[in-house]
Design an enzyme around this catalytic site. Sequence first.
Site, PDB file in Angstrom:
ATOM      1  N   CYS A  90      22.845  14.996 -10.793  1.00 20.12           N
ATOM      2  CA  CYS A  90      23.688  14.332 -11.789  1.00 20.12           C
ATOM      3  C   CYS A  90      23.933  15.238 -12.978  1.00 20.12           C
ATOM      4  CB  CYS A  90      23.009  13.069 -12.325  1.00 20.12           C
ATOM      5  SG  CYS A  90      22.278  12.048 -11.069  1.00 20.12           S
ATOM      6  N   ASP A  91      22.848  15.760 -13.530  1.00 19.83           N
ATOM      7  CA  ASP A  91      22.942  16.375 -14.857  1.00 19.83           C
ATOM      8  C   ASP A  91      23.047  17.890 -14.827  1.00 19.83           C
ATOM      9  OD1 ASP A  91      22.747  13.795 -15.748  1.00 19.83           O
ATOM     10  OD2 ASP A  91      20.582  13.858 -15.952  1.00 19.83           O
ATOM     11  N   CYS A 143      17.354  14.119 -12.842  1.00 17.77           N
ATOM     12  CA  CYS A 143      18.252  14.147 -11.679  1.00 17.77           C
ATOM     13  C   CYS A 143      19.112  15.414 -11.690  1.00 17.77           C
ATOM     14  CB  CYS A 143      19.139  12.899 -11.693  1.00 17.77           C
ATOM     15  SG  CYS A 143      20.340  12.871 -10.354  1.00 17.77           S
TER      16      CYS A 143
END
Length: 509
Positions: free
Chosen positions: A340-341, A337
């Site tokens: 997200c990361d 992701c």
Amino acid sequence: MVLDTEIKAQLEQYLQLLESDIVLKFSAGDDKVSSDMMELVNELASMSSKITVEKADLPRTPSFSVNRVGEDTGVTFAGIPLGHEFTSLVLALLQVSGRAPKVDQSVIDQIKGITGEHHFETYVSLSCHNCPDVVQALNIMSVLNPNITHTMIDGAAYKEEVERKNVMAVPAVYLNAEFLSGGRMTIEEILAKIGTGPDASEFENKEPYDVLVVGGGPAGSSAAIYAARKGIRTGIVAERFGGQVLDTMSIENFISVKSTEGPKLAASLEEHVKEYGVDIMNLQRAKSIEKKDLFELELENGAILKSKSVIVSTGARWRNVGVPGEQEFKNKGVAYCPHCDGPLFEGKHVAVIGGGNSGIEAAIDLAGIVKHVTVLEFNPELKADEVLQNRLNSLPNVTVLKNVQTKEITGTDSVNGITYVERDTNEEKHVELQGVFVQIGLVPNTDWLEGTVERNRMGEIIVNKHGETTLPGLFAAGDCTDSAYNQIIISMGSGATAALGAFDYLIRN
Ligand SMILES: Cc1cc2nc3c(=O)[nH]c(=O)nc-3n(C[C@H](O)[C@H](O)[C@H](O)COP(=O)(O)OP(=O)(O)OC[C@H]3O[C@@H](n4cnc5c(N)ncnc54)[C@H](O)[C@@H]3O)c2cc1C
């Protein structure tokens, strides 16, 4: 100024909903994050007479906790909860002040019944759209039960701690200092993880269903609603209600809704299904199915559910690249992701495996955060749309490797490189880097049906125009089938088709 005028106006409205006095306890130093945090805390206090501020000795500096007067709740923010965490801050203020959280009474009872000390810590990034759900769920638990505390930790404000713990994917949840889980989780999923979810005995005395839907994404929700509207007994089993839409923030092609967010759509799906009295069995994974007099669906927890007909809508999941190192370094540099990361790889070198639309979108996104992005594409040409390729080619910190096969993701505690083979020369090469984002599409969740229905070589269930599979009475819909395209609206349509098909089957049999 930490709060811009628009956010301040929103906050002012929310703070009018505070039900009782609250105390913000802070621990601050001389650093920039501390001074920004103090500006936020003082600004909050200046906006409501119900909020007071107090210096305290908290485990982390900078951080602040949100408390009732005379009673610590254990809800702490280490860093500044703005960005995607702004809602978490607002909800924490309101819930600590006494406003009831929006969760089922059964969930509240489960939380209140938890005994023993539970100290949760969640590492987040402020651009992570999966993080707020986890932060908000754990804050609710902390507000409801004095044995539970929760601290949100912004990785960007605690870089040294994040590196020491080797946190490379967010949200990362620790319980009593031990890693508990990563990725988006609902409150029910957290409860299941700590052993307070429902067990097989809860399913023992269920009457057989007319239609049992397996999978709670757009296809399953639509199938359940169409079936229940026929007045027949309908149940739905879902490992994670909402399905893939939970993983996206922006949906702009769900016709008649100009723009929405995945988690919002998932919540509306569940709300709509609940309207019809469908028996929802969330957080339950189907293990196998057999047709006897009735269909018998076995769940992972050992329970058996019976039904006259079944609709499978188990969707799809991220495809793994399947090379050594991928599993070992999942959440230790291997990620799926980018939203997200990505921020955890700021200033680092990362690879994106996959040159389709999702891979190239990820590479463009990441190039704005990291030092360098290397894209690896198996085919001689990228498959992404031209407009995306043009944008990618305009970026100075991207290298595109075409016609290469990933061999291995290397590392020690975390990823330190990627090895690939140039397919035309057969030459093996290695690039030193710290992160690998895998973006090579999806695989259908149909392994558990092995030997029951016909599937194509991709593992997709073959269905006819009524949504029926090769096993009479067993229907399928959505991304787990051989439909030509995988989209929300298409899954919903096929869910409706399968439900009407199942109803027809029930009448005839
Ligand atoms: C990042 C991303 C962005 C996207 N953006 C868009 C977009 O903008 N517009 C659009 O139209 N589409 C979009 N899609 C595609 C869309 O989300 C899917 O086509 C759609 O969700 C498919 O619905 P489904 O119900 O068939 O499957 P899923 O959404 O995959 O749902 C499957 C359900 O089955 C459950 N399940 C799986 N295995 C089991 C099991 N063994 N037992 C019990 N339950 C099980 C899952 O937990 C889930 O509840 C996107 C997909 C992704 C990943």
